[in-house]
Design an enzyme around this catalytic site. Structure first.
Site, PDB file in Angstrom:
ATOM      1  N   SER A 193      40.499  34.306  27.655  1.00 60.68           N
ATOM      2  CA  SER A 193      41.277  35.740  27.409  1.00 60.68           C
ATOM      3  C   SER A 193      42.550  35.266  26.673  1.00 60.68           C
ATOM      4  CB  SER A 193      41.928  36.058  28.873  1.00 60.68           C
ATOM      5  OG  SER A 193      42.876  37.056  28.711  1.00 60.68           O
ATOM      6  N   LYS A 224      41.108  32.715  32.586  1.00 57.01           N
ATOM      7  CA  LYS A 224      39.777  33.134  32.339  1.00 57.01           C
ATOM      8  C   LYS A 224      38.891  32.461  31.355  1.00 57.01           C
ATOM      9  CE  LYS A 224      38.625  36.592  33.373  1.00 57.01           C
ATOM     10  NZ  LYS A 224      38.568  37.705  32.703  1.00 57.01           N
ATOM     11  N   HIS A 266      17.642  45.859  45.776  1.00 53.15           N
ATOM     12  CA  HIS A 266      18.876  46.620  45.813  1.00 53.15           C
ATOM     13  C   HIS A 266      20.288  46.014  45.853  1.00 53.15           C
ATOM     14  CE1 HIS A 266      16.094  50.056  46.763  1.00 53.15           C
ATOM     15  NE2 HIS A 266      15.570  49.248  47.503  1.00 53.15           N
ATOM     16  N   GLU A 279      27.226  38.194  27.408  1.00 48.48           N
ATOM     17  CA  GLU A 279      27.680  39.913  27.494  1.00 48.48           C
ATOM     18  C   GLU A 279      27.318  40.483  26.141  1.00 48.48           C
ATOM     19  OE1 GLU A 279      31.703  39.912  30.191  1.00 48.48           O
ATOM     20  OE2 GLU A 279      31.836  39.479  28.459  1.00 48.48           O
TER      21      GLU A 279
END
Length: 458
Positions: free
Chosen positions: A278, A284, A156, A291
């Site tokens: 970025s 970044k 969880h 992804e």
């Protein structure tokens, strides 16, 4: 040059554009396989007296020249050709006359594209198995190197029980091995020759289907000619189902790497060359490769379902709808392979941060161990569970490494059994190598030189 179906009328220009679609572009991927299958078919036609020896020699010269031209990106297929089959036959007819007109004897474009797709798919599946096994082996190496590095186990998404980096990596290695067994099964189903089925019902000629299957290195003939045609799209969906399972595993692995490399965790550090920046935030370093892998898992699934939705309500026999299965199959196959390659790059270069992993071993992670200590002293488990659960503030820290190595039964952190997974990987690689050697020998003997029938999309 005329279309293969040309008679005494012309199609409406828009109807032609609509029906041809992107077939003339997509067939560049299948062109070499089409030529190899055509050569096997021509060899058989010579054996049964449809072609002369001289005609077969001419056709072999022409087909091998087309393969060479294609390898140099010098064999265009135009919209006017409609597809690769037409481009090949027209080229042969233009150069060799009657011999070129005879090569289609006993075939339809349907069994022609099925066999070309089978050959392409067979080569693709072996490449996928090779790259998949390399990833499995790199995961096993990673698991072995870090088998004693503690890692918080989670359920969880909350702290659960002591685990290890070795258990985490070994789990993905074994899962991928099972996925690759599905790929192997898809390979075996695909490895049967449909040639001779023609337009679904065979022809009144003594075609030797067994000879063609042997020349192309297929394990067997796909017996029922109607089934051979009905399996178009079905076989591609079976293959992509297996690819989908591989990429499903990789998507989950990608999510773990993204999550556990976040600053809040820092269990892992991703390689710089897998991350982009970025356009506005100078600090970044984004895990864009992983992804996109996660997103492309949906692409593979959608390609699989697209094929199934095309074929699910078709009547038996050939239907033009089958043409629309080609693009999602090629896209799904190449996307799946790219995902495997990206993940292999990540696993080979990801950095483990033991100190960050150890920091997750707060006293509560030992709650189950503490309850089982009481059980070992004679207390019933449910009583021990309640005692520990009501006194969590009394839990003490333990040595994380000693805790994970204390579990020694099969498959636990102290007994990963990586040798079993490695043995399974070795056996599967031996199968792949044997198949590659057998098929390469068959194709080289037929064509006269080695031909690779699958090349990843650029």
């Amino acid at each position: 040059m005329a279309k293969l179906w040309q008679k005494d009328y012309e199609l409406d220009a828009f109807v032609e554009q609509f029906t041809v679609g992107r077939d003339f572009e997509l067939d560049q991927h299948l062109l070499k396989a089409d030529c190899v299958a055509s050569l096997a078919h021509a060899t058989m036609l010579e054996k049964i007296g449809i072609l002369t020896t001289e005609e077969l020699t001419a056709l072999k010269e022409g087909l091998t020249a087309i393969i060479r031209a294609h390898e140099n990106e010098a064999f265009p297929i135009t919209r006017n050709d409609e597809d690769g089959h037409t481009a090949i036959e027209n080229a042969l007819t233009k150069k060799y006359g009657a011999a070129g007109k005879k090569i289609h004897t006993g075939r339809s474009r349907n069994d022609q594209v099925i066999v070309a797709t089978r050959l392409y798919a067979r080569a693709f599946l072996l490449v996928l198995l090779e790259h998949g096994l390399t990833l499995v082996e790199n995961l096993l190496v990673f698991a072995d190197q870090h088998q004693k590095v503690p890692m918080p186990g989670r359920t969880h998404m909350q702290i659960a029980m002591p685990s290890s980096v070795g258990l985490w990596a070994g789990a993905y290695a074994e899962q991928l091995l099972d996925d690759l067994l599905l790929v192997k099964n898809a390979y075996r189903l695909n490895n049967q020759s449909p040639l001779g089925s023609a337009a679904s019902y065979g022809v009144p000629l003594p075609l030797n289907r067994e000879l063609v299957a042997d020349l192309l290195g297929f394990a067997k003939v796909q017996n029922n000619v109607l089934y051979a045609n009905n399996s178009r799209g079905k076989m591609e969906s079976i293959i992509l189902d297996a690819v989908d399972q591989v990429v499903l595993t990789l998507s989950k692995l990608a999510q773990d790497l993204i999550l556990f490399s976040m600053p809040e965790f820092q269990y892992f550090t991703l390689p710089d060359n897998l991350c982009s920046g970025s356009s506005i935030m100078p600090q970044k370093k984004n895990p864009c490769g992983l992804e996109l892998l996660r997103a492309k898992a949906a692409t593979v699934s959608s390609c699989t379902f697209q094929i199934k939705n095309i074929i699910k309500a078709l009547p038996s026999g050939y239907n033009r709808d089958f043409q629309e299965t080609k693009e999602p199959f090629l896209r799904g196959a190449n996307t799946g392979l790219a995902c495997v390659q990206i993940m292999d790059l990540a696993i080979r270069k990801v950095k483990v941060n033991p100190e960050k992993l150890r920091a997750g071993f707060i006293p509560e992670i030992y709650a189950t161990d503490a309850a089982l200590d009481l059980v070992a002293k004679g207390m019933p488990f449910r009583d021990a569970y309640r005692k520990v659960g009501l006194n969590l503030d009394q839990l003490e820290a333990r040595d994380p490494e000693a805790t994970i190595m204390a579990k020694t039964y099969t498959g636990t952190t102290g007994n990963l059994g990586l040798d079993k997974a490695q043995a399974a990987a070795d056996a599967l690689r031996a199968f792949v190598q044997a198949e590659e050697a057998k098929i390469d020998a068959k194709i080289s003997a037929l064509v006269g030189f080695p031909v690779k029938l699958f090349a990843p999309e650029k």
